[in-house]
Design a protein around this motif. Structure first.
Motif, PDB file in Angstrom:
ATOM      1  N   PHE A 193       0.878  -1.168  -0.044  1.00  0.00           N
ATOM      2  CA  PHE A 193       0.063   0.175   0.037  1.00  0.00           C
ATOM      3  C   PHE A 193       0.837   1.217   0.024  1.00  0.00           C
ATOM      4  O   PHE A 193       0.390   2.226  -0.419  1.00  0.00           O
ATOM      5  CB  PHE A 193      -1.105  -0.050   1.086  1.00  0.00           C
ATOM      6  CG  PHE A 193      -2.237  -0.741   0.829  1.00  0.00           C
ATOM      7  CD1 PHE A 193      -3.139  -0.563  -0.089  1.00  0.00           C
ATOM      8  CD2 PHE A 193      -2.369  -2.178   1.569  1.00  0.00           C
ATOM      9  CE1 PHE A 193      -4.289  -1.232  -0.095  1.00  0.00           C
ATOM     10  CE2 PHE A 193      -3.466  -2.973   1.399  1.00  0.00           C
ATOM     11  CZ  PHE A 193      -4.301  -2.580   0.413  1.00  0.00           C
ATOM     12  N   MET A 204      -4.795   2.080   1.967  1.00  0.00           N
ATOM     13  CA  MET A 204      -5.596   1.086   2.504  1.00  0.00           C
ATOM     14  C   MET A 204      -7.094   1.343   2.732  1.00  0.00           C
ATOM     15  O   MET A 204      -7.850   0.727   2.435  1.00  0.00           O
ATOM     16  CB  MET A 204      -4.884   0.193   3.774  1.00  0.00           C
ATOM     17  CG  MET A 204      -5.575  -0.896   4.273  1.00  0.00           C
ATOM     18  SD  MET A 204      -5.138  -1.386   5.878  1.00  0.00           S
ATOM     19  CE  MET A 204      -3.529  -2.403   5.318  1.00  0.00           C
ATOM     20  N   TRP A 233       0.646   4.615   3.964  1.00  0.00           N
ATOM     21  CA  TRP A 233       0.251   3.260   3.524  1.00  0.00           C
ATOM     22  C   TRP A 233      -1.432   2.926   4.079  1.00  0.00           C
ATOM     23  O   TRP A 233      -2.224   2.458   3.599  1.00  0.00           O
ATOM     24  CB  TRP A 233       1.132   2.133   4.227  1.00  0.00           C
ATOM     25  CG  TRP A 233       1.109   2.082   5.493  1.00  0.00           C
ATOM     26  CD1 TRP A 233       2.056   2.699   6.428  1.00  0.00           C
ATOM     27  CD2 TRP A 233       0.303   1.266   6.422  1.00  0.00           C
ATOM     28  NE1 TRP A 233       2.091   2.383   7.562  1.00  0.00           N
ATOM     29  CE2 TRP A 233       0.649   1.392   7.675  1.00  0.00           C
ATOM     30  CE3 TRP A 233      -0.944   0.523   6.225  1.00  0.00           C
ATOM     31  CZ2 TRP A 233       0.306   1.078   8.944  1.00  0.00           C
ATOM     32  CZ3 TRP A 233      -1.561  -0.027   7.436  1.00  0.00           C
ATOM     33  CH2 TRP A 233      -0.845   0.106   8.644  1.00  0.00           C
ATOM     34  N   ALA A 261      -3.453  -0.788  11.869  1.00  0.00           N
ATOM     35  CA  ALA A 261      -4.396  -0.938  10.770  1.00  0.00           C
ATOM     36  C   ALA A 261      -5.703  -0.796  11.162  1.00  0.00           C
ATOM     37  O   ALA A 261      -6.647  -0.169  10.670  1.00  0.00           O
ATOM     38  CB  ALA A 261      -4.057  -2.197   9.936  1.00  0.00           C
TER      39      ALA A 261
END
Length: 274
Positions: A8, A169, A165, A95
């Protein structure tokens, strides 16, 4: 996880295009074979209007992308944002928490504010005028709304302290799942219900596209369904009772004419009492 992050961080533009147009193609095929509603419409002509707005959104996001990079770099250099304040080092937690709060600020909050602010609603209204909700409807946003959403996305990166990133994502999930929950496809009711406990399912989101209040002001989520449940904006109704559109603009010359759709934010405001 390092491989995912690297992907990503360096995702090619061609891959981002595949996610966007590949998702449209995938759900176009599914909804053509297993439609929820058998619309009597020109599917290609309808897609033409919605794809016009898709391309204007791409153009706006591309032209201002440097601002997103700048904000992301600034948060990293100054250790600013939720991920830095909580000292979250585990990449999986970064994340998960990052996506949750990016979705809250960049999608749910942006959506909610546009419904509750008259001047912003005029731009968002174009999305709701669609009386044939299918996968192409996901990107039916007036250029003015695209700018508004871009600002909220930039705010989300700032508050979360999102590395680039994480933004890519989030953007990838957001685009694909928005196409998924707008798609005119008939899923088993129980499967849709179980999906809706985690992410926004097709039935859940289509209630938001019912033409009258209070349903129009519900189910604002894009990726995760938790925010609607947490903030009391979650509603249910039988899928058979859904009527798409918005009751102030139900005439075809209002909701299926590109020139008029572009002009709606600047026309005399009409308020629904329904």
């Amino acid at each position: 996880m390092n491989e995912i992050i690297h992907y990503f961080e360096t995702i090619p533009s061609s891959h981002r295009s595949i996610i966007l147009f590949g998702g449209i193609a995938l759900f176009w095929i599914i909804e053509s074979g297993l439609p929820l509603f058998n619309f009597k419409y020109n599917k290609v002509g309808h897609a033409g209007i919605n794809l016009f707005f898709t391309f204007t959104t791409i153009l706006i996001n591309f032209s201002m992308a440097f601002l997103l990079f700048s904000v992301s770099v600034w948060t990293a250099e100054n250790k600013f944002g939720i991920l830095h304040w909580l000292h979250i080092d585990n990449l999986w937690l970064q994340a998960i928490i990052g996506l949750l709060f990016m979705d809250l600020i960049g999608a749910y909050s942006a959506h909610y504010v546009q419904h509750k602010t008259k001047s912003l609603w005029r731009f968002h209204l174009i999305h709701h005028t669609d009386t044939w909700i299918d996968t192409t409807s996901a990107n039916r946003h007036h250029p003015g709304e695209s700018v508004i959403r871009f600002i909220f996305t930039m705010l989300a990166i700032l508050v979360v302290g999102a590395p680039i990133w994480l933004f890519f994502m989030y953007q990838s999930f957001s685009v694909f799942l928005s196409q998924f929950n707008h798609a005119n496809m008939k899923m088993p009711r129980n499967l849709d219900k179980w999906i809706s406990y985690l992410i926004v399912s097709p039935d859940m989101h289509k209630i938001h596209h019912h033409y009258q209040l209070p349903y129009t002001d519900s189910n604002y989520g894009n990726i995760f369904s938790v925010w609607d449940r947490l903030f009391g904006t979650f509603m249910v109704m039988p899928r058979e009772e859904i009527i798409y559109g918005v009751d102030t603009h139900m005439a075809p010359e209002e909701n299926n004419n590109l020139k008029n759709l572009l002009a709606i934010p600047f026309q005399k405001y009409r308020h629904s009492d329904s």
